[in-house]
Design a protein around this motif. Structure first.
Motif, short mmCIF file in Angstrom:
data_model
loop_
_atom_site.label_atom_id
_atom_site.label_comp_id
_atom_site.label_asym_id
_atom_site.label_seq_id
_atom_site.Cartn_x
_atom_site.Cartn_y
_atom_site.Cartn_z
N PRO A 145 0.99 -1.22 0.12
CA PRO A 145 -0.01 -0.05 0.07
C PRO A 145 0.83 1.16 -0.10
O PRO A 145 0.46 2.28 -0.76
N ALA A 146 1.86 1.40 0.71
CA ALA A 146 2.61 2.49 0.90
C ALA A 146 3.32 2.79 -0.46
O ALA A 146 3.24 4.16 -0.97
N MET A 147 3.71 1.83 -1.53
CA MET A 147 4.23 2.14 -2.54
C MET A 147 3.31 2.36 -3.65
O MET A 147 3.43 3.01 -4.66
N GLN A 148 1.89 2.00 -3.62
CA GLN A 148 0.61 2.26 -4.39
C GLN A 148 0.68 3.97 -4.04
O GLN A 148 0.35 4.46 -5.20
N GLU A 149 0.67 4.33 -3.08
CA GLU A 149 0.63 5.87 -2.71
C GLU A 149 1.74 6.63 -3.45
O GLU A 149 1.45 7.78 -4.04
N PRO A 309 8.64 4.44 1.58
CA PRO A 309 9.08 3.62 2.85
C PRO A 309 10.23 2.90 2.82
O PRO A 309 10.81 2.43 1.97
N ARG A 310 10.92 2.27 4.10
CA ARG A 310 11.77 1.46 4.02
C ARG A 310 11.35 0.12 3.74
O ARG A 310 10.27 -0.15 3.68
N ARG A 315 7.53 -5.44 3.06
CA ARG A 315 8.10 -6.87 3.25
C ARG A 315 7.38 -7.84 1.96
O ARG A 315 7.97 -8.63 1.45
N GLU A 316 6.03 -7.43 1.78
CA GLU A 316 5.38 -8.24 0.62
C GLU A 316 6.20 -7.94 -0.65
O GLU A 316 5.66 -8.77 -1.62
N ASP A 317 6.83 -7.05 -0.71
CA ASP A 317 7.34 -6.69 -2.26
C ASP A 317 8.53 -7.23 -2.19
O ASP A 317 9.51 -7.35 -3.41
N ILE A 318 9.33 -8.07 -1.12
CA ILE A 318 10.73 -8.36 -1.09
C ILE A 318 10.89 -9.56 -2.39
O ILE A 318 12.11 -9.75 -3.17
N PRO A 319 9.84 -10.56 -2.11
CA PRO A 319 10.03 -11.66 -3.20
C PRO A 319 10.16 -11.23 -4.72
O PRO A 319 10.92 -11.90 -5.52
N ILE A 430 1.25 6.51 13.59
CA ILE A 430 0.04 7.19 13.21
C ILE A 430 -0.34 6.44 11.95
O ILE A 430 -1.70 6.20 11.89
N GLU A 431 0.35 6.01 11.13
CA GLU A 431 -0.32 5.18 9.99
C GLU A 431 -1.06 3.82 10.71
O GLU A 431 -2.01 3.29 9.95
N THR A 432 -0.19 3.06 11.74
CA THR A 432 -1.00 1.99 12.37
C THR A 432 -2.34 2.37 12.88
O THR A 432 -3.08 1.57 12.77
#
Length: 469
Positions: A145-149, A309-310, A315-319, A430-432
Motif C-alpha cells: 500500500p505504501a508504494m501504491q501511494e 517507505p523503508r 515486506r510483501e514486495d521483497i520476493p 500514526i499510520e498504524t
C-alpha cells in the motif's frame, strides 16, 4: 461549469433541514431533504448521492443504522453525522461506523458548507481512478500500500512542472522515483541531471551547480557549464539536499526565485528553465529549527512531498524485488539467473534490510556470483544474512530490534539518529493507528494519546497527503 453534486440530508427536525437546505443553496449543489431515515434509504438505494448528512437520534431507523445500511451497498459514500455537543458516545460510534466526519449541533453554517464540499471532493476522488503512468510499475516494483501511494503521487504529478521533495532512508530508491517523475512529465524529452550533495566537496559545489568562467580560479582553463545549464528545459535532481552548505543554499534560493544565476567568476546572468526534484534522508524541519537549513529554501522545495517507505515496511514486495534483481544480475553477468528456494525466500523476507532496496540489489549480485547452484539455499546466503534471525520486532521484541538498528547505524557512521528515528517512529504509529480506525483521525488521536489538533499538526509534517483528506 462543474458537475452538480447531490447532497442527501436526513433529520426529523424541520428547523435543521431548513437551515441546511439554505446553507447549501449553491449552483453546484443539489439538496434533497428527508424527515425519516427509511424514506432517505429508499431514495439512496435508487440513486446514490455524493454525500449523506444525517442526524443520529430519529424515530424509527436512527442515523447510525441508516449509515450502516447504505454503506453496505455504497462503501465509499461519505457520511456526515450530526450530533449534539455532549453526545460523545455518539461521536465515537459515528467514527467506528465509518463516518467521514461529524457535525456538532448547534453548527456554524459556513462550517457545514465547507465540510460538505470537502466530502464531495473526497467522494469524487475515490470514484475517479488515479491514472498511473503506463509502464511505471515496470520501473518501480511495489504492490505494498505504501508504494501504491507513491505510484498515485507520480500519476497525479505526471502533467506538472511543480517542485517535489522526496523523503526516505538511504537505499529506498529516491533517484528511481525522481527519474519516474521526470520520464512521466512534459519534460521527458529533455535532460535528467542528478547530483548528490553529500558527494561533492564544499569548495567545488558552486562550480558544479552553476559552472565557471575560464580563468575564474586556478585550474579553470576553460568555460564549464554547470548542472543547471545541463538540465535546461529538463529536471535537476538534487539528492541529499540537507547536506548543501549555507552559502550554496542562498544561491539556490535565488535561482529558484529568479530562474537565473551567474557562473563562478561570471558577470552575465544565465537564464534557465529547470524543474527541481530534491531528496533527503534527513528531517529538514529539524535542520531548519537548528539553523542548518534555510527556512525560505525549505518552503520553496517543500511544495509536494513524496515519502518512500523503508524496505522492512513493505515486506510483501521483497520476493518480487529479489526475482527482478536476480534476473538483472544474470543478464549483466551473462549467466542463468538464480532462483530462491522457498526457505531462502522466507528467510530473506523476515530480514530487516537496514540498507533497504540498495542492500537487497547488492545481495542479488553477490548471490549470482557466489552461490554454487542455480537454486539458492539458506546456507548459500552471505553470513550476515544467513545468521540473522530476522527482525525481532516480528516476535514482539521491538526494543531489541530498535537497539540493534541504532548499533548498526552508528557503526556505519550515521549521525543525527534522532532526526531520522523520531519522525519515522511517529509516522509508523500514526499510520498504524489510522489503519486500525479506518482512517478516522479523531479516534486515531485518542488511540495515540494525542489531541486531534496534535495529530493534525503531525500529519501536515509527516504525512501531508493524509492531512489533506
Amino acid at each position: 461549469m462543474s458537475e452538480t453534486a447531490r447532497v442527501c440530508i436526513v433529520d426529523d427536525d424541520r428547523a435543521i433541514r431548513w437551515v441546511l437546505e439554505r446553507a447549501l443553496a449553491h449552483p453546484d449543489l443539489e439538496v434533497e431533504c428527508f424527515e425519516r431515515a427509511d424514506l432517505a434509504q429508499a431514495s439512496i438505494m435508487r440513486q446514490c448521492p455524493d454525500v449523506l448528512v444525517t442526524d443520529i437520534r430519529m424515530p424509527g431507523i436512527d442515523g447510525l443504522d441508516l449509515m450502516a445500511r447504505v454503506r453496505e451497498q455504497y462503501p465509499d459514500l461519505p457520511v456526515i453525522v450530526m450530533t449534539a455537543h455532549s453526545d460523545l458516545d455518539s461521536a465515537v460510534a459515528s467514527y467506528q461506523g465509518g463516518a467521514f466526519e461529524y457535525l456538532p449541533k448547534p453548527f456554524d453554517v459556513d462550517e457545514a458548507l465547507a465540510l460538505v464540499r470537502r466530502a464531495v471532493a473526497h467522494s469524487r476522488e475515490s470514484k475517479a481512478p488515479v491514472a498511473v503512468p503506463e509502464g511505471l510499475t515496470k520501473e518501480i516494483i511495489g504492490e505494498a500500500p505504501a508504494m501504491q501511494e507513491v505510484f498515485r503521487a507520480i500519476g497525479r504529478l505526471s502533467q506538472s512542472h511543480i517542485t517535489v521533495l522526496i523523503n526516505g532512508e538511504s537505499g529506498t530508491g529516491k533517484e528511481r522515483v525522481a527519474q519516474a517523475l521526470h520520464q512521466h512529465s512534459p519534460r521527458a524529452a529533455k535532460p535528467f541531471i542528478a547530483l548528490n550533495m553529500a558527494a561533492i566537496p564544499k569548495d567545488l559545489m558552486e562550480s558544479e551547480l552553476f559552472g565557471h568562467e575560464k580563468g575564474s580560479f586556478t585550474g579553470a582553463t576553460a568555460l564549464r557549464r554547470g548542472r543547471f545549464e545541463q538540465a535546461d528545459g529538463g529536471t535537476l535532481f538534487l539528492d541529499e539536499i540537507g547536506d548543501m552548505p549555507a552559502e550554496t543554499q542562498t544561491r539556490l534560493l535565488r535561482v529558484l526565485a529568479d530562474g537565473e544565476f551567474y557562473r563562478v567568476g561570471g558577470v552575465t546572468p544565465v537564464k534557465v528553465d529547470v524543474r527541481i526534484i530534491a531528496a533527503t534522508h534527513q528531517h529538514l524541519e529539524r535542520l531548519v529549527e537548528d539553523g542548518r537549513f534555510r527556512e525560505d529554501l525549505f518552503h520553496r522545495l517543500n511544495v509536494i512531498r513524496v515519502h518512500l517507505p523503508r524496505l522492512s515496511e513493505r515486506r510483501e514486495d521483497i520476493p518480487r524485488l529479489m526475482s527482478h534483481f536476480l534476473g538483472e544480475a544474470g543478464r549483466e553477468l551473462s549467466t542463468e539467473p538464480k532462483i530462491l528456494t522457498e526457505a531462502a525466500e522466507k528467510h530473506l523476507t523476515r530480514f530487516d534490510w537496514p540498507g533497504n532496496v540498495r542492500q537487497l540489489e547488492n545481495t542479488c549480485r553477490w548471490l549470482t556470483v557466489m552461490a554454487s547452484g542455480r537454486e539458492v539455499m539458506v546456507e548459500d546466503l552471505p553470513p550476515e544474512l544467513r545468521d540473522a534471525s530476522g527482525t525481532e520486532a516480528a516476535s514482539g521484541d521491538w526494543r531489541g530490534a530498535f537497539r540493534e538498528w541504532a548499533d548498526r547505524a552508528l557503526a556505519a557512521g550515521h549521525t543525527h539518529l534522532l532526526e531520522e528515528a523520531v519522525p519515522d517512529f511517529e509516522r509508523i504509529l500514526i499510520e498504524t493507528a489510522l489503519k486500525h480506525t479506518g482512517g478516522r483521525k479523531g479516534e486515531a488521536a485518542e488511540l495515540l494519546g494525542w489531541g486531534r489538533n496534535t495529530l493534525t499538526r503531525k500529519l501536515k509534517v509527516l504525512l501531508p497527503a493524509l492531512a489533506e483528506d
